[in-house]
Design a protein around this motif. Structure first.
Motif, mmCIF file in Angstrom:
data_model
loop_
_atom_site.group_PDB
_atom_site.id
_atom_site.type_symbol
_atom_site.label_atom_id
_atom_site.label_comp_id
_atom_site.label_asym_id
_atom_site.label_seq_id
_atom_site.Cartn_x
_atom_site.Cartn_y
_atom_site.Cartn_z
ATOM 1 N N ALA A 241 0.705 -1.141 -0.007
ATOM 2 C CA ALA A 241 0.184 -0.192 0.034
ATOM 3 C C ALA A 241 0.832 1.439 0.116
ATOM 4 C CB ALA A 241 -0.830 -0.049 1.249
ATOM 5 N N ASN A 242 2.080 1.122 0.734
ATOM 6 C CA ASN A 242 2.651 2.606 0.778
ATOM 7 C C ASN A 242 3.477 2.385 -0.613
ATOM 8 O OD1 ASN A 242 2.600 2.806 3.519
ATOM 9 N ND2 ASN A 242 4.407 1.391 4.117
ATOM 10 N N THR A 243 3.964 1.529 -1.287
ATOM 11 C CA THR A 243 4.377 1.622 -2.508
ATOM 12 C C THR A 243 3.456 2.186 -3.393
ATOM 13 O OG1 THR A 243 5.959 -0.323 -2.331
ATOM 14 C CG2 THR A 243 5.405 0.146 -4.522
ATOM 15 N N ILE A 244 2.224 1.765 -3.591
ATOM 16 C CA ILE A 244 1.153 2.114 -4.544
ATOM 17 C C ILE A 244 0.900 3.825 -4.159
ATOM 18 C CG2 ILE A 244 -1.295 2.109 -5.032
ATOM 19 C CD1 ILE A 244 0.672 -0.301 -6.256
ATOM 20 N N VAL A 245 0.630 4.173 -2.836
ATOM 21 C CA VAL A 245 0.543 5.561 -2.899
ATOM 22 C C VAL A 245 1.605 6.402 -3.327
ATOM 23 C CG1 VAL A 245 0.591 7.169 -1.002
ATOM 24 C CG2 VAL A 245 -1.020 5.383 -0.822
ATOM 25 N N GLY A 246 3.038 5.880 -3.195
ATOM 26 C CA GLY A 246 4.138 6.525 -3.859
ATOM 27 C C GLY A 246 4.078 6.535 -5.055
ATOM 28 N N CYS A 247 3.730 5.555 -6.065
ATOM 29 C CA CYS A 247 3.254 5.581 -7.437
ATOM 30 C C CYS A 247 2.368 6.496 -7.745
ATOM 31 C CB CYS A 247 2.862 4.076 -7.768
ATOM 32 S SG CYS A 247 4.285 2.803 -7.788
ATOM 33 N N GLY A 248 1.251 6.940 -7.092
ATOM 34 C CA GLY A 248 0.335 7.803 -7.231
ATOM 35 C C GLY A 248 0.805 9.256 -7.121
ATOM 36 N N MET A 249 1.684 9.340 -6.066
ATOM 37 C CA MET A 249 2.324 10.778 -5.878
ATOM 38 C C MET A 249 3.320 11.103 -6.942
ATOM 39 S SD MET A 249 2.912 10.702 -1.740
ATOM 40 C CE MET A 249 3.376 12.384 -1.629
ATOM 41 N N LEU A 250 3.789 10.089 -7.519
ATOM 42 C CA LEU A 250 4.601 10.278 -8.657
ATOM 43 C C LEU A 250 4.077 10.536 -10.013
ATOM 44 C CD1 LEU A 250 7.603 7.826 -7.548
ATOM 45 C CD2 LEU A 250 7.874 10.225 -7.766
ATOM 46 N N GLY A 251 2.750 10.265 -10.015
ATOM 47 C CA GLY A 251 1.749 10.619 -11.252
ATOM 48 C C GLY A 251 1.459 9.559 -11.916
ATOM 49 N N LEU A 252 1.624 8.288 -11.311
ATOM 50 C CA LEU A 252 1.070 7.190 -11.903
ATOM 51 C C LEU A 252 -0.390 7.018 -11.594
ATOM 52 C CD1 LEU A 252 3.784 4.267 -11.804
ATOM 53 C CD2 LEU A 252 3.475 6.104 -13.566
ATOM 54 N N LYS A 253 -1.122 6.115 -12.306
ATOM 55 C CA LYS A 253 -2.693 5.544 -12.007
ATOM 56 C C LYS A 253 -2.592 4.536 -11.290
ATOM 57 C CE LYS A 253 -3.307 5.730 -16.284
ATOM 58 N NZ LYS A 253 -3.920 5.936 -17.639
ATOM 59 N N PRO A 254 -2.869 4.574 -9.742
ATOM 60 C CA PRO A 254 -2.260 3.130 -9.043
ATOM 61 C C PRO A 254 -3.819 2.703 -8.584
ATOM 62 C CG PRO A 254 -2.276 5.137 -7.866
ATOM 63 C CD PRO A 254 -2.610 5.671 -9.053
ATOM 64 N N ALA A 255 -3.650 1.338 -8.278
ATOM 65 C CA ALA A 255 -4.636 0.729 -7.629
ATOM 66 C C ALA A 255 -4.367 -0.176 -6.517
ATOM 67 C CB ALA A 255 -5.570 -0.313 -8.812
ATOM 68 N N PHE A 256 -5.278 -0.736 -5.590
ATOM 69 C CA PHE A 256 -4.683 -1.492 -4.464
ATOM 70 C C PHE A 256 -5.794 -2.549 -4.354
ATOM 71 C CE2 PHE A 256 -4.386 -2.397 -0.112
ATOM 72 C CZ PHE A 256 -2.870 -3.131 -0.062
ATOM 73 N N ILE A 257 -5.424 -3.738 -3.969
ATOM 74 C CA ILE A 257 -6.315 -4.732 -3.329
ATOM 75 C C ILE A 257 -6.075 -5.548 -2.020
ATOM 76 C CG2 ILE A 257 -7.209 -7.163 -3.853
ATOM 77 C CD1 ILE A 257 -7.064 -6.361 -6.851
ATOM 78 N N GLY A 258 -6.489 -5.266 -0.989
ATOM 79 C CA GLY A 258 -6.235 -5.403 0.225
ATOM 80 C C GLY A 258 -7.321 -5.566 1.212
ATOM 81 N N LYS A 259 -7.392 -6.408 2.156
ATOM 82 C CA LYS A 259 -8.818 -6.715 3.115
ATOM 83 C C LYS A 259 -8.621 -5.988 4.313
ATOM 84 C CE LYS A 259 -12.670 -9.181 2.725
ATOM 85 N NZ LYS A 259 -13.451 -8.944 1.660
ATOM 86 N N VAL A 260 -9.702 -5.197 4.458
ATOM 87 C CA VAL A 260 -9.878 -4.511 5.922
ATOM 88 C C VAL A 260 -11.319 -5.003 6.575
ATOM 89 C CG1 VAL A 260 -8.441 -2.396 5.418
ATOM 90 C CG2 VAL A 260 -10.871 -2.636 4.844
ATOM 91 N N ARG A 261 -11.518 -4.625 7.742
ATOM 92 C CA ARG A 261 -12.976 -5.136 8.558
ATOM 93 C C ARG A 261 -13.643 -3.821 8.172
ATOM 94 N NH1 ARG A 261 -15.376 -8.007 12.865
ATOM 95 N NH2 ARG A 261 -17.638 -7.404 12.517
ATOM 96 N N ASP A 262 -15.018 -3.953 8.238
ATOM 97 C CA ASP A 262 -15.848 -2.739 8.201
ATOM 98 C C ASP A 262 -15.753 -2.321 9.711
ATOM 99 O OD1 ASP A 262 -17.590 -0.867 7.378
ATOM 100 O OD2 ASP A 262 -19.263 -2.240 7.239
ATOM 101 N N ASP A 263 -14.727 -1.658 10.107
ATOM 102 C CA ASP A 263 -14.837 -0.933 11.472
ATOM 103 C C ASP A 263 -14.006 0.450 11.339
ATOM 104 O OD1 ASP A 263 -12.218 -1.746 10.989
ATOM 105 O OD2 ASP A 263 -11.779 -3.209 12.433
ATOM 106 N N ALA A 264 -13.714 0.952 12.304
ATOM 107 C CA ALA A 264 -13.057 2.237 12.302
ATOM 108 C C ALA A 264 -11.749 2.402 11.699
ATOM 109 C CB ALA A 264 -13.164 2.857 13.814
#
Length: 333
Positions: A64-87
């Protein structure tokens, strides 16, 4: 093959990072190996949290850190990862979408809580990570959005997520979809302890060409080939991998593809504050260069620049405008 809608799609642990400065004696008292990433259960997580001083919380996870960095560098990023529906799950999802990342994974409405990583940072900038994986380890092949993967130029897989059996199936499914669409697949080995657990399986992925690009640091590389000699390990990886990218901290980084071997120095920093995310943001820089066809050496240099930014402050998300920083350093993005 159509042009990709997304430049890079990451698949990895969706984790909220909780960071705090600490002393070596606290690590000793908690009996955690300095510099390691340890998997912990919920009671252990509570004990470590209780020993932490003032904390900083932010969305994290290696890929996720890598993907956010890619976005900050101007790429079009996507991420797949599981979270719970909580805060914390809501916080993670908001952090990703606010960063411009396409995040199609449905949140779990039952099961363990959203993952969190307690990161203890000592005065020398070394980070010791204690991770409660929670909902992140429940990623399954059903969570792999086929449309997103097929539309992504590179699918980037996080070695940390190789622990759960269903997540392994999700990785293999994503690689199959990506290659079926004529795209590339990258794997980061993540941690030498992770390599120790899954050496044969990682080697199998590399040798079978399930992955096209391999990211490793020096300790992970030596662990992969069970040798203390860097040159021996590098030669072995060059023989096995399509593209091999190896970071060596202050000694810079190397990229090998076939007979080609190029290197780039580390960018100087005034003071190392926190190494959390250094490898993640290096990968973001390299992938951003690679996706633009900048060549291996320039991609290494862009990775080194991003890593230098991240180790100059606390946390695994950049504080500077990476695209502006790259432009100031002569990169045409």
């Amino acid at each position: 093959m159509t042009q990709p809608r997304y430049d890079v799609a990451g698949i990895g642990n969706a984790i909220v990072d909780v960071l705090a400065r600490t002393e070596d004696d606290v690590l000793a008292r908690l009996d955690v190996p300095k510099g390691a990433m340890m998997l912990i259960d919920e009671p252990r997580a509570e004990a470590i949290y209780a020993a932490m001083a003032q904390t900083v919380e932010m969305s994290g996870g290696s890929a996720a850190n890598t993907i956010v960095g890619c976005g900050m560098l101007g790429l079009k990023p996507a991420f797949i990862g599981k979270v719970r529906d909580d805060a914390l799950g809501t916080s993670f999802a908001h952090g990703m979408t606010a960063a411009g990342v396409h995040f199609p994974t449905a949140r779990a409405n039952e099961g363990p809580a959203t993952a969190r990583c307690y990161i203890l940072v000592t005065a020398d900038g070394e980070r010791t990570m204690n991770t409660y994986l929670g909902a992140a380890q429940n990623l399954t092949p059903a969570d792999v959005d086929a449309e997103t993967i097929a539309a992504s130029g590179i699918t980037y897989l996080e070695g940390y997520l190789w622990d759960p059996p269903e997540a392994k199936k999700a990785f293999l499914r994503a690689a199959e979809i990506a290659h079926g669409a004529g795209r590339k697949v990258a794997l980061t080995l993540s941690d030498s302890f992770c390599v120790d657990r899954y050496r044969d399986e990682f080697l199998g992925l590399i040798r079978a060409k399930t992955v096209d690009i391999v990211f490793a640091n020096e300790s992970e590389l030596k662990s992969l080939y069970q040798t203390a000699d860097f040159a021996t390990a590098l030669d072995a990886l060059r023989a096995d991998a399509g593209i091999a990218v190896v970071t060596r901290s202050e000694q810079g980084a190397i990229c090998a593809e076939g007979a080609s071997l190029v290197s780039a120095p580390a960018y100087p920093v005034d003071r190392v504050v926190d190494t959390t995310g250094a490898g993640d943001l290096f990968a973001a820089g390299f992938l951003s260069g690679h996706a633009r066809g900048l060549g291996h050496e320039m991609s290494l240099r862009l990775g080194a620049l991003c890593a230098a930014e991240i180790i100059s402050h606390m946390g695994a998300r950049p504080e500077a405008n990476l695209k502006a920083l790259a432009a100031e350093s002569g990169f045409q993005l």
